[in-house]
Design a protein around this motif. Structure first.
Motif, PDB file in Angstrom:
ATOM      1  N   SER A   5      40.131  38.522  25.880  1.00 20.45           N
ATOM      2  CA  SER A   5      39.891  37.192  26.084  1.00 20.45           C
ATOM      3  C   SER A   5      38.545  36.985  26.666  1.00 20.45           C
ATOM      4  O   SER A   5      38.365  37.253  27.813  1.00 20.45           O
TER       5      SER A   5
ATOM      6  N   LYS B 201      36.778  34.645  27.484  1.00 25.93           N
ATOM      7  CA  LYS B 201      36.253  33.739  28.447  1.00 25.93           C
ATOM      8  C   LYS B 201      36.216  34.489  29.541  1.00 25.93           C
ATOM      9  O   LYS B 201      35.649  33.933  30.848  1.00 25.93           O
TER      10      LYS B 201
ATOM     11  N   ASP C 126      39.692  37.236  21.603  1.00 24.19           N
ATOM     12  CA  ASP C 126      40.137  35.924  21.564  1.00 24.19           C
ATOM     13  C   ASP C 126      39.033  35.025  22.014  1.00 24.19           C
ATOM     14  O   ASP C 126      38.607  35.169  23.115  1.00 24.19           O
TER      15      ASP C 126
ATOM     16  N   ARG D 245      49.810  26.298  18.009  1.00 18.49           N
ATOM     17  CA  ARG D 245      50.287  26.696  19.256  1.00 18.49           C
ATOM     18  C   ARG D 245      51.558  25.877  19.558  1.00 18.49           C
ATOM     19  O   ARG D 245      51.757  24.707  19.411  1.00 18.49           O
TER      20      ARG D 245
ATOM     21  N   ILE E 250      46.237  26.590  36.912  1.00 18.01           N
ATOM     22  CA  ILE E 250      46.068  27.704  35.732  1.00 18.01           C
ATOM     23  C   ILE E 250      47.421  27.920  34.964  1.00 18.01           C
ATOM     24  O   ILE E 250      47.560  28.826  34.424  1.00 18.01           O
TER      25      ILE E 250
ATOM     26  N   HIS F 179      50.771  30.559  25.118  1.00 24.14           N
ATOM     27  CA  HIS F 179      50.183  30.844  26.254  1.00 24.14           C
ATOM     28  C   HIS F 179      50.516  30.209  27.292  1.00 24.14           C
ATOM     29  O   HIS F 179      49.973  28.905  27.529  1.00 24.14           O
TER      30      HIS F 179
ATOM     31  N   SER G 112      47.955  31.851  33.384  1.00 26.63           N
ATOM     32  CA  SER G 112      47.258  32.932  33.882  1.00 26.63           C
ATOM     33  C   SER G 112      47.796  33.452  35.271  1.00 26.63           C
ATOM     34  O   SER G 112      48.240  32.764  36.027  1.00 26.63           O
TER      35      SER G 112
ATOM     36  N   GLY H  34      47.635  36.542  30.279  1.00 31.72           N
ATOM     37  CA  GLY H  34      48.461  35.830  31.467  1.00 31.72           C
ATOM     38  C   GLY H  34      48.728  36.872  32.553  1.00 31.72           C
ATOM     39  O   GLY H  34      49.260  36.669  33.716  1.00 31.72           O
TER      40      GLY H  34
ATOM     41  N   GLU I 109      46.434  38.305  24.324  1.00 34.22           N
ATOM     42  CA  GLU I 109      45.120  37.971  24.549  1.00 34.22           C
ATOM     43  C   GLU I 109      44.781  38.173  25.970  1.00 34.22           C
ATOM     44  O   GLU I 109      44.691  37.204  26.797  1.00 34.22           O
ATOM     45  N   PRO I 110      44.759  39.459  26.338  1.00 28.09           N
ATOM     46  CA  PRO I 110      44.501  39.543  27.860  1.00 28.09           C
ATOM     47  C   PRO I 110      43.066  39.384  28.246  1.00 28.09           C
ATOM     48  O   PRO I 110      42.106  39.970  27.454  1.00 28.09           O
ATOM     49  N   GLY I 111      42.823  38.859  29.566  1.00 24.83           N
ATOM     50  CA  GLY I 111      41.465  38.878  30.087  1.00 24.83           C
ATOM     51  C   GLY I 111      41.597  39.507  31.294  1.00 24.83           C
ATOM     52  O   GLY I 111      40.925  40.590  31.447  1.00 24.83           O
ATOM     53  N   ARG I 112      42.224  38.725  32.589  1.00 22.75           N
ATOM     54  CA  ARG I 112      42.151  39.332  33.761  1.00 22.75           C
ATOM     55  C   ARG I 112      42.653  40.770  34.047  1.00 22.75           C
ATOM     56  O   ARG I 112      42.020  41.658  34.711  1.00 22.75           O
TER      57      ARG I 112
ATOM     58  N   ARG J 131      36.084  30.584  42.389  1.00 23.06           N
ATOM     59  CA  ARG J 131      37.639  30.884  42.251  1.00 23.06           C
ATOM     60  C   ARG J 131      38.139  30.467  43.696  1.00 23.06           C
ATOM     61  O   ARG J 131      39.306  29.656  43.501  1.00 23.06           O
TER      62      ARG J 131
ATOM     63  N   TYR K  73      40.583  27.109  42.894  1.00 24.78           N
ATOM     64  CA  TYR K  73      42.089  27.527  42.910  1.00 24.78           C
ATOM     65  C   TYR K  73      42.646  27.697  44.319  1.00 24.78           C
ATOM     66  O   TYR K  73      43.793  27.956  44.348  1.00 24.78           O
TER      67      TYR K  73
ATOM     68  N   TYR L 160      36.696  35.997  35.235  1.00 20.36           N
ATOM     69  CA  TYR L 160      36.526  34.573  35.836  1.00 20.36           C
ATOM     70  C   TYR L 160      35.338  34.468  37.037  1.00 20.36           C
ATOM     71  O   TYR L 160      35.529  33.585  37.920  1.00 20.36           O
TER      72      TYR L 160
HETATM   73  N1  LLP Z   1      44.707  33.135  25.950  1.00 19.52           N
HETATM   74  C1  LLP Z   1      44.530  31.732  26.222  1.00 19.52           C
HETATM   75  C2  LLP Z   1      44.854  30.731  24.967  1.00 19.52           C
HETATM   76  C3  LLP Z   1      43.907  31.353  27.377  1.00 19.52           C
HETATM   77  O1  LLP Z   1      43.793  29.981  27.797  1.00 19.52           O
HETATM   78  C4  LLP Z   1      43.631  32.361  28.410  1.00 19.52           C
HETATM   79  C5  LLP Z   1      43.036  31.910  29.534  1.00 19.52           C
HETATM   80  C6  LLP Z   1      43.977  33.823  28.219  1.00 19.52           C
HETATM   81  C7  LLP Z   1      44.702  34.285  26.792  1.00 19.52           C
HETATM   82  C8  LLP Z   1      43.459  34.759  28.990  1.00 19.52           C
HETATM   83  O2  LLP Z   1      44.345  34.775  30.175  1.00 19.52           O
HETATM   84  P1  LLP Z   1      44.348  35.929  31.097  1.00 19.52           P
HETATM   85  O3  LLP Z   1      44.999  37.251  30.470  1.00 19.52           O
HETATM   86  O4  LLP Z   1      42.892  36.033  31.573  1.00 19.52           O
HETATM   87  O5  LLP Z   1      45.252  35.530  32.375  1.00 19.52           O
HETATM   88  N2  LLP Z   1      39.821  30.586  35.626  1.00 19.52           N
HETATM   89  C9  LLP Z   1      40.848  30.766  35.838  1.00 19.52           C
HETATM   90  C10 LLP Z   1      41.820  31.313  34.737  1.00 19.52           C
HETATM   91  C11 LLP Z   1      41.678  30.371  33.415  1.00 19.52           C
HETATM   92  C12 LLP Z   1      42.319  30.806  32.300  1.00 19.52           C
HETATM   93  C13 LLP Z   1      42.262  30.290  31.188  1.00 19.52           C
HETATM   94  N3  LLP Z   1      43.208  30.808  30.026  1.00 19.52           N
HETATM   95  C14 LLP Z   1      40.847  31.580  37.033  1.00 19.52           C
HETATM   96  O6  LLP Z   1      39.771  32.003  37.556  1.00 19.52           O
HETATM   97  O7  LLP Z   1      41.925  32.192  37.478  1.00 19.52           O
END
Ligand code: LLP
Length: 404
Positions: free
Chosen positions: A55, A57, A76, A146, A159, A196, A199, A233, A268-271, A307, A311, A367
């Motif tokens: 991810s 972003k 993603d 979705r 979140i 999704h 997070s 997430g 779609e992992p990010g964090r 953050r 949050y 983030y």
């Molecule tokens: N896929 C979709 C459609 C999403 O909206 C997101 C995150 C992810 C994947 C990635 O999620 P992760 O694996 O990173 O949890 N700024 C906030 C988090 C916002 C997340 C937005 N969407 C924070 O700093 O906690």
């Protein structure tokens, strides 16, 4: 990343050395940690053989995306900017999914011209626009829809994305209606159901509820999706002794889901890939002593890392150099910005610290830098990638001249 003889090291480079060489505040990432996070993620879901789309972003640094691309991951993305960045990092278009509630016509056209794997749609309007572009360009476009499963992710309210009242995805009724309406379209292939729910999820139970809801709607629709995109997430441990997501249980839930629905899983992992690989190294400008607490004023602020302010998120703050002198007084780590929410953390006791000492704000790889701003006309910090003994600048510090 650990203390060696009382000094904190990221791989083979001490935090003090980084601060001295590059100045503070400064974001640093460990190459090795990113690789081991990816390896662990792959290992945890090996038997499912998913497509893993990082991810973007969460961290869109080009050098980090280059590494992710080299390791074979997809992406993603949620904007044209992220899509271009992912392509620049040589992530294969057939491994890129485009998510988001409000893609513009220009963004859709661009994504279609690049033949990416999927556009995950979130409204009927969007499908109508994609059909128009497809008709003109004589293409059939692969899309996902979705689904909003109305599942509580049991994470921070701001979140959470999978409840009916959130703007994301489509309700069961609307999802089934669109599936029926567009499944024989000449212009779109409905290849994917995406979902999704939020997070920083630290329990498998919300995922269980999500999978139950997804399973139900698929049974209801009697439609075979080529892909099921389960989003990201997966939470990380920001605090010592916090609850850990049980990947084994989540994997088993997916395995039994796949027995009923034979589709390719997308994540779609990010964090979980980048979060704990990053630190924000800061210097203490002043310590202001009051009766009830010590304000530890850092040279990093909410514009560098938002953050906590946005949050109420908690990030551990550790000293670059250990001593054994514990002070039993509340310490409040704050930034210099003129906002009460420019506050990182309060702790009841801390080791003795002094003006000009170096501290590290932990787990800021996701983030962190991506959400930074120039608020108070503060230049953005640089980003450094550590690989064993090498420390490479991967984003330069913004020059004050360029922002004033
Ligand atoms: N896929 C979709 C459609 C999403 O909206 C997101 C995150 C992810 C994947 C990635 O999620 P992760 O694996 O990173 O949890 N700024 C906030 C988090 C916002 C997340 C937005 N969407 C924070 O700093 O906690």
């Amino acid at each position: 990343m650990k203390y060696k003889k009382g000094h904190f090291y990221i791989e083979n480079v001490s935090a003090e050395r980084i601060a001295k060489k590059f100045g503070t505040p400064v974001y640093v990432y460990s190459y090795e940690k990113i690789i081991s996070n990816i390896y662990n993620f792959q290992k945890n879901f090996k038997t499912i053989n998913p497509l893993i789309c990082f991810s973007v972003k969460s961290n869109s640094n080009l050098q980090i995306l280059n590494l992710i691309s080299k390791l074979g991951l997809g992406a993603d993305v949620v904007s044209k900017g992220e899509l271009v960045r992912a392509l620049n990092a040589k992530i294969k278009p057939e491994k890129i999914v485009f998510s988001g509630v409000g893609k513009t016509i220009e963004e859709l056209k661009f994504a279609i011209s690049k033949n990416i794997l999927l556009i995950n749609t979130e409204s009927e309007n969007e499908i109508v626009e994609i059909e128009k572009i497809a008709r003109k360009s004589k293409k059939k476009i692969n899309i996902g829809i979705r689904f909003n499963p109305d599942t509580d992710a049991k994470t921070l309210k701001n979140i959470s994305t999978g409840k009916r009242e959130n703007k994301f995805g489509l309700t069961k009724e609307k999802f089934l209606y669109l599936l029926k309406k567009y499944k024989n379209s000449k212009f779109v292939n409905i290849d994917c159901l995406s979902v999704h729910i939020g997070s920083q999820i630290t329990s498998h139970v919300p995922y269980k509820n999500m999978l139950n809801a997804v399973n139900k709607i698929i049974q209801n629709s009697k439609y075979k999706f080529k892909y099921i995109d389960l989003g990201g997430g997966m939470g990380i441990n920001y605090e010592n002794n916090s609850h850990k997501l049980n990947y084994y249980k989540y994997k088993n839930l997916i395995k039994s889901f796949l027995k009923k629905n034979n589709s390719k899983i997308i994540f779609e992992p990010g964090r979980s890939i980048i979060g704990n690989a990053g630190y924000l190294i800061s210097k203490i400008i002043y310590i202001k002593h009051t009766k009830s607490k010590n304000f530890v004023i850092l040279d990093s602020a909410m514009n560098d890392l938002i953050r906590p302010a946005l949050y109420g998120a908690k990030h551990r703050i550790i000293p670059s150099k250990l001593n054994n002198k514990k002070i039993k007084k509340k310490h409040e780590f704050v930034g210099p910005i003129c906002e009460t929410t420019d506050k990182f953390l309060s702790v009841d006791r801390y080791q003795k610290i002094n003006q000009r000492d170096i501290v590290l704000i932990c787990d800021v790889g996701a983030y962190g830098m991506v959400l930074s701003s120039n608020y108070n006309l503060r230049p953005k910090p640089p980003e450094i990638l550590i690989n064993k003994s090498s420390a490479k600048i991967i984003t330069k510090r913004q020059k004050l001249n360029n922002i004033i």
